[in-house]
Write an enzyme that holds these catalytic residues in place. Sequence first.
Site, PDB file in Angstrom:
ATOM      1  N   LYS A  44      -3.429   2.790   0.109  1.00  0.00           N
ATOM      2  CA  LYS A  44      -3.145   2.936   1.537  1.00  0.00           C
ATOM      3  C   LYS A  44      -4.342   2.463   2.335  1.00  0.00           C
ATOM      4  CE  LYS A  44      -5.942   6.700   2.159  1.00  0.00           C
ATOM      5  NZ  LYS A  44      -7.179   6.701   2.975  1.00  0.00           N
ATOM      6  N   GLY A  92     -11.794   4.694  -0.479  1.00  0.00           N
ATOM      7  CA  GLY A  92     -11.077   5.156   0.703  1.00  0.00           C
ATOM      8  C   GLY A  92      -9.665   4.633   0.797  1.00  0.00           C
ATOM      9  N   ILE A  93      -9.121   4.145  -0.339  1.00  0.00           N
ATOM     10  CA  ILE A  93      -7.754   3.612  -0.330  1.00  0.00           C
ATOM     11  C   ILE A  93      -6.780   4.510  -1.093  1.00  0.00           C
ATOM     12  CG2 ILE A  93      -8.485   1.225   0.035  1.00  0.00           C
ATOM     13  CD1 ILE A  93      -8.127   0.708  -2.937  1.00  0.00           C
ATOM     14  N   GLY A 109      -6.643   5.702  -4.334  1.00  0.00           N
ATOM     15  CA  GLY A 109      -6.173   5.350  -5.666  1.00  0.00           C
ATOM     16  C   GLY A 109      -5.856   6.537  -6.549  1.00  0.00           C
ATOM     17  N   GLY A 110      -6.775   7.498  -6.650  1.00  0.00           N
ATOM     18  CA  GLY A 110      -6.528   8.664  -7.484  1.00  0.00           C
ATOM     19  C   GLY A 110      -5.391   9.518  -6.961  1.00  0.00           C
ATOM     20  N   SER A 111      -5.315   9.690  -5.647  1.00  0.00           N
ATOM     21  CA  SER A 111      -4.235  10.471  -5.047  1.00  0.00           C
ATOM     22  C   SER A 111      -2.883   9.816  -5.286  1.00  0.00           C
ATOM     23  CB  SER A 111      -4.478  10.634  -3.546  1.00  0.00           C
ATOM     24  OG  SER A 111      -5.644  11.394  -3.295  1.00  0.00           O
ATOM     25  N   SER A 112      -2.846   8.490  -5.218  1.00  0.00           N
ATOM     26  CA  SER A 112      -1.597   7.777  -5.466  1.00  0.00           C
ATOM     27  C   SER A 112      -1.171   7.915  -6.921  1.00  0.00           C
ATOM     28  CB  SER A 112      -1.756   6.305  -5.086  1.00  0.00           C
ATOM     29  OG  SER A 112      -0.513   5.635  -5.118  1.00  0.00           O
ATOM     30  N   ASP A 114      -4.647  13.747   0.301  1.00  0.00           N
ATOM     31  CA  ASP A 114      -3.838  12.542   0.504  1.00  0.00           C
ATOM     32  C   ASP A 114      -2.588  12.499  -0.365  1.00  0.00           C
ATOM     33  OD1 ASP A 114      -5.779  11.726   2.263  1.00  0.00           O
ATOM     34  OD2 ASP A 114      -6.644  10.203   0.937  1.00  0.00           O
TER      35      ASP A 114
END
Length: 300
Positions: free
Chosen positions: A12, A98-99, A101-104, A136
């Site tokens: 994101k 800050g994109i 990655g881990g949360s996705s 996130d």
Amino acid sequence: MQALYDLPAPAKLNLFLHIIGRRADGYHLIESVFMLIDWCDTLHFECRADGAISRQDLGAPLPAADLSIRAAHALRAATGCRQGAHIGLLKRLPAQAGIGGGSSDAATTLLALNRLWGLGLSLSALEKIGVTLGADVPFFVRGRNARVAGIGEIITPLAHGQLPPACFAVVKPAAGLETKAIFSSPLLKRASGSATISGFAAADFGRDGDCYQDADFCRNDLQPVAQALCPEVTQAIEWLRARGLQGRMTGSGSAVFAQIPQAPDLGHVGDLGAAPEGWQVRVCENLMLHPLAGWAADED
């Protein structure tokens, strides 16, 4: 069903990120718009008859208890499920960028195992599990571009088509940034003015050209702190500026991004020129929906 393969976990971008306060427990209150892009990790899931949870790293080695593993255990703890799973994770999204990655990865794991294990949990139930893993995660579970508030758990999906299709250059410097270091910095201002969803809806996000540069909705309150802690954030913004692009940071950094004008000579990484050693540059398009949208029901 015994397996699910080639499931994406998209990144994101934060179109803006305002810090409007801080709770008594130390969590910061934010207002932001999160936008999905087509830069993704890929995950595979297979049932395990022995009830164990395991993971195979198909790219760079990851911590033993990464967010995909934690998500699988959290889903079992919340439901009492005793089924097992083996997770294959091809990691493309850089850490400390800050994109998200881990949360996705965590969100894709929740959606996938909810289906693979036949649990039938709703989106709201998965979001409640997700927020225990990271602020996130609920956004990625919901799977729609959205205004995000609170600590990340208040999600207001944007109207379909409110964010027009666009192309973005995303630059991740070699240096990363720890989210905790940003939010604990005395340099961080925590009193941004509140941004309303109606104000965002009225912003100029529908015209030709650089439609993602509305002055009121392109500020990231974390960026000045990140630039003070990590000079490469400033260098990345300058790298984009040298190519005629207006860069800004996403999330807590260190990645920065800029919209690329719809021109045939600026649609590929190679057209942007060589980046410093250790940097990652990716040309991305925004997504209207998460690729796994619809994998869980909207209501209980």
